[in-house]
Scaffold this active site. Structure first.
Site, mmCIF file in Angstrom:
data_model
loop_
_atom_site.group_PDB
_atom_site.id
_atom_site.type_symbol
_atom_site.label_atom_id
_atom_site.label_comp_id
_atom_site.label_asym_id
_atom_site.label_seq_id
_atom_site.Cartn_x
_atom_site.Cartn_y
_atom_site.Cartn_z
ATOM 1 N N HIS A 1 -1.385 -2.167 11.322
ATOM 2 C CA HIS A 1 -1.273 -1.364 10.113
ATOM 3 C C HIS A 1 0.093 -0.700 10.126
ATOM 4 C CE1 HIS A 1 -1.873 0.918 6.677
ATOM 5 N NE2 HIS A 1 -2.940 1.634 6.977
ATOM 6 N N CYS B 1 -0.579 5.535 3.173
ATOM 7 C CA CYS B 1 -0.660 4.096 3.425
ATOM 8 C C CYS B 1 -0.641 3.235 2.170
ATOM 9 C CB CYS B 1 -1.898 3.800 4.266
ATOM 10 S SG CYS B 1 -1.902 4.779 5.773
ATOM 11 N N HIS C 1 -6.790 -4.529 1.998
ATOM 12 C CA HIS C 1 -6.171 -3.533 2.893
ATOM 13 C C HIS C 1 -6.639 -3.838 4.322
ATOM 14 C CE1 HIS C 1 -4.018 0.115 3.693
ATOM 15 N NE2 HIS C 1 -5.083 0.777 4.117
#
Lengths: 84, 393, 357
Positions: free
Chosen positions: B320, B154, B287
């Protein structure tokens, strides 16, 4: 085989507990941290294991944490939900 | 090393928030989002987990969706930078793209057929081998410079932009197309559900009642270029990459370090590139996935390293997007810094008493010249980009 | 351009484990071809393959710590430990060390195992452990966790170009002083999927050995292994060799200019479509060698080329090509410069120029 014995065999095999035999796992010892040394990734794997082998769904980790104290507690959790 | 600032002259983005950068910004500033159960694939899981799919986008049959999304965002970014195809061909153009699924030999239909004793058509595997995202962009725009697909989970998109900036600094290429891309499918959907870090309602980054992330898909691309090329073209810098840092937690495969050790080191490295002090940063794109662990660690590090600096999460608008997230959020950070307006964090409503602070609730005007975007990843990778304000419009 | 040096080598493959096994296999031209069984529509088929053994990892890591570590990550761990040990850095402060791993295909066995969990157990029984280990950077994560590497970490997956592409970034990290050393490695594994794809593409084959210079014959044999190098800036100290330049690109961008004073080390690996390109790219009569029959066909083999070149340069003597010199001049004279050439697809190329210190 009773639930505890079956559970211990599955734990050793599915979590690949190197150098541990089912007989060595104490029913009352903690599964996580000091006991068997399992961690958060094992916890979610355990949810799948319980679902796959016993058909019992653990909805979230709050429920899981209570069930995953020991082999004793997990067996009781499973038996309470599979009793006819 | 003081040659840090690397100019960003173009931006491109496609995700659930919009098909172009202006469309995405409109959604962000309006607080608009529409997560819904997946439409592009089916699941027999009893709980419908909301996701952020890109609607109205169809990939050509010969390409992975991931790579098609990457090309779409790259095309917008190159047009934004004012590059014609002919102009590009005369330059050494590098491509650096982060992804998680874009280079894995992972096709469920193929596997099912193989397991069923059939001899499945090799097409799905050949499509993967022809769809390496960086290579597809290089082919689409005839790029002849270094070509790299970064698979740092990620954090991939953030790393790709940082690495590309470093290539420009090192003279390895004149121009770089950099960012991230990922599609959403059954494999990641069920993988994240199995990790029990997905929320069955729209995600709530940093909120007291957050239960996890919602997955998304898309691509975000930036065009970086050397000062020589930029001077020759007279191109305006929309922003500058002022620093990049990355560090490993070396702690756990899926859980972040509880003190955020790697994140702190990555932030320190990014700030040190141009000797920037934390209080010079005017906002942070966190994030902020909405998982209990991520948001706890991240808010703790933010509170300690950047006291009083506003931060937000845009995951509430995009979901996400995994390997794309760093690219998409780099685009957002640059565009918001340029506009001087930072959107609030969709999904945040109630402050968590266990967290040190809270993210931006509504849009905030900012006047500063520096902003940070950070990514945390599986495997303990942490990556941070520092952006500076570009030339006046 | 900053010159790098190779300070340590860690290799594991079908030839065995460690530099000495590798060196003796290269010197003897020894190819150890095993096999892998794979289910197909026509029953179980035996596919020839270069297989690696990770048992030696137990010298470095207790078995218990490896219980969740799959073959892909074990190979990377073994390569990492061996390279750091070879460089005398095991137990040293790794605070200024970066980690760069290249893999063509990643953890394909675990990727398949994850799909199996989904297929056999249904959508609610996907295995989170397999999922977490199926990401390409799982190897880098496991290496960082086990060795305590807290510097920057990068995993690159560019199929056949993974190794040279990753080397571009590794060199840049050293050039700009981000780190003082890079643990640079490549890893690929032979899995059921890789073997099945090989079987489907090239059919039942009976080649006993790879013949990379025979461009008319398909003779690739899949391989697995890990090749890791400890790279630093040239500090004048002892090392295997220097790395002078890394070039990647495609022929559409114009010149692929090859040095005329270096031994060409070709990445040809028996794949027919690439074999022709190698022969066309390097002039017949040039001095060239090819060592892929020692380790097999896999994207990570490009790093085995680098390790073999480093050994040859340290010895000052090239190893003979196991498949004979082909149309090229044999490499009998002393060697001081080696250019590793890798080609991919119809147009991509990469060259790594290495020299004797």
């Amino acid at each position: 085989m009773d639930t505890k014995e079956k559970l211990k065999q599955i734990l050793v095999k599915d979590l690949n507990l190197e150098e541990v035999t089912p007989e060595e796992i104490s029913n009352s010892a903690p599964l996580f941290g000091e006991g068997l040394g399992l961690d958060s990734l094992d916890a979610v794997e355990l949810v799948v294991i319980v679902q796959k082998h016993f058909g019992v769904e653990i909805k979230d980790m709050e429920e899981g944490r209570k069930a995953f104290q020991s082999v004793d507690s997990l067996a009781a959790y499973i038996e309470a939900r599979t009793a006819a | 090393m003081t040659r840090w600032p690397v100019a960003i002259t173009g931006l491109g983005c496609i995700c659930a928030a919009g098909g172009t950068v202006p469309e995405c910004l409109d959604s962000l500033y309006a607080g608009r989002r529409a997560p819904a159960p997946p439409e592009r694939f089916v699941s027999s899981h009893p709980t419908p987990f909301p996701v952020f799919e890109v609607r109205d986008f169809r990939e050509p049959p010969e390409l992975l969706r991931t790579s098609a999304l990457a090309v779409q965002a790259a095309r917008e970014a190159l047009a934004d930078a004012g590059f014609s195809a002919a102009e590009l061909r005369g330059l050494r153009v590098g491509v650096c793209v982060g992804t998680t699924v874009g280079s894995a030999l992972n096709d469920e239909g193929f596997c099912r057929a193989h397991r069923a004793g059939e001899e499945p058509n090799l097409f799905p595997m050949e499509r993967i081998l022809n769809s390496n995202p960086a290579a597809v962009i290089a082919r689409a725009f005839d790029c002849t410079g270094p070509c790299q697909t970064v698979v740092n989970a990620c954090a991939s998109g953030t790393d790709a932009v940082g690495l590309a900036a470093s290539w420009i600094r090192g003279g390895i290429c004149d121009v770089a197309i950099a960012g991230g891309a990922d599609e959403l499918g059954r494999i990641t959907y069920h993988g994240f559900i199995s990790l029990m870090i997905t929320d069955d309602s729209p995600c709530k980054p940093f909120d007291r009642d957050r239960k996890g992330l919602n997955l998304g898909e898309g691509a975000g691309m930036l065009v970086l270029e050397s000062e020589q090329v930029r001077a020759r073209r007279g191109a305006r810098a929309r922003s500058f990459v002022m620093g990049y840092g990355s560090a490993c937690d070396a702690y756990h495969l899926t859980a972040p370090h509880p003190e955020g050790a790697g994140l702190r080191q990555a932030v320190a490295e990014a700030l040190a590139c141009c000797a920037v002090a934390p209080d010079q940063v005017c906002f942070v794109n966190a994030h902020g996935t909405g998982t209990p662990d991520n948001d706890r660690v991240e808010s703790r590090v933010l509170a300690e390293l950047f006291p009083g600096v506003p931060y937000h999460s845009t995951k509430g608008y995009t979901g996400h997007t995994l390997g794309a997230a760093g690219g998409i959020e780099a685009v957002f950070t640059v565009a918001c810094l340029e506009r001087g307006l930072v959107p609030g964090s969709a999904g945040f409503a109630n402050a968590d008493p266990e967290l040190a602070g809270e993210p931006l609730r509504g849009n905030l005007e900012v006047t500063g010249g520096l902003a940070l975007s950070q990514s945390l990843a599986f495997g303990g990778s942490n990556s941070v980009l520092l952006f500076g304000k570009g030339d006046a419009a | 351009m900053t010159r790098l040096v190779v300070k340590g080598i860690g290799v594991a493959g079908a030839f065995g484990t460690g530099v000495e096994s590798f060196q003796s296999a290269l010197a003897e031209g020894r190819a150890t071809v095993g096999s892998v069984e794979v289910a197909t529509g026509e029953g179980v088929v035996t596919v020839p393959a270069y297989r690696a053994d990770t048992a030696a990892l137990e010298e470095f890591v207790p078995k218990r710590a490896l219980r969740r570590v799959d073959n892909y990550s074990k190979l990377a761990l073994l390569g990492s430990y061996l390279a750091l040990k070879d460089a005398g850095m095991l137990g040293a402060d790794l605070g200024r060390l970066g980690l760069v791993i290249a893999s063509g295909y990643g953890a394909t066995a675990t990727t398949y195992a994850f799909l199996d969990s989904l297929i056999s157990g249904g959508d609610t029984c996907a295995s989170p452990t397999h999922f977490a280990n199926s990401v390409h950077n799982a190897a880098a994560a496991n290496v960082a966790i086990t060795l305590g590497i807290r510097g920057p970490s990068l995993t690159v997956s560019q199929f056949d170009m993974s190794v040279p592409s990753a080397l571009v970034s590794a060199r840049q990290w050293l050039a700009e002083g981000r780190v003082d050393a890079v643990l640079f490695g490549a890893v690929d594994e032979v899995s059921e999927l890789v073997a099945y794809l090989q079987h489907r593409r090239y059919g039942p084959r009976h080649v006993a050995a790879m013949a990379p210079f025979d461009a008319g014959t398909e003779s690739s044999i899949i391989g697995e292994g890990a090749a890791f190098l400890v790279l630093t800036r040239d500090d004048g100290g002892t090392a295997y060799c220097g790395i002078d330049s890394v070039e990647t690109g495609n022929v559409f961008g114009g010149g692929l200019s090859l040095p005329d004073d270096a031994l060409m080390l070709l990445g040809a690996d028996g794949r027919k479509e690439l074999g022709r390109r190698y022969l066309d790219t390097v002039a017949a009569g040039a001095t060239a060698a090819c060592y892929t029959p020692i380790y097999g066909s896999m994207p990570a083999a490009a790093a085995f080329d680098l390790a073999a070149a480093a050994l040859a340069l340290k010895n000052g003597q090239a190893f003979a090509s196991p498949a004979g010199p082909g149309p090229f001049a044999p490499d009998s004279a002393g060697v001081s410069r080696i250019c590793s050439l890798r080609l991919a697809g119809p147009s991509e190329y990469a060259t790594v120029l290495m020299s004797k210190l």
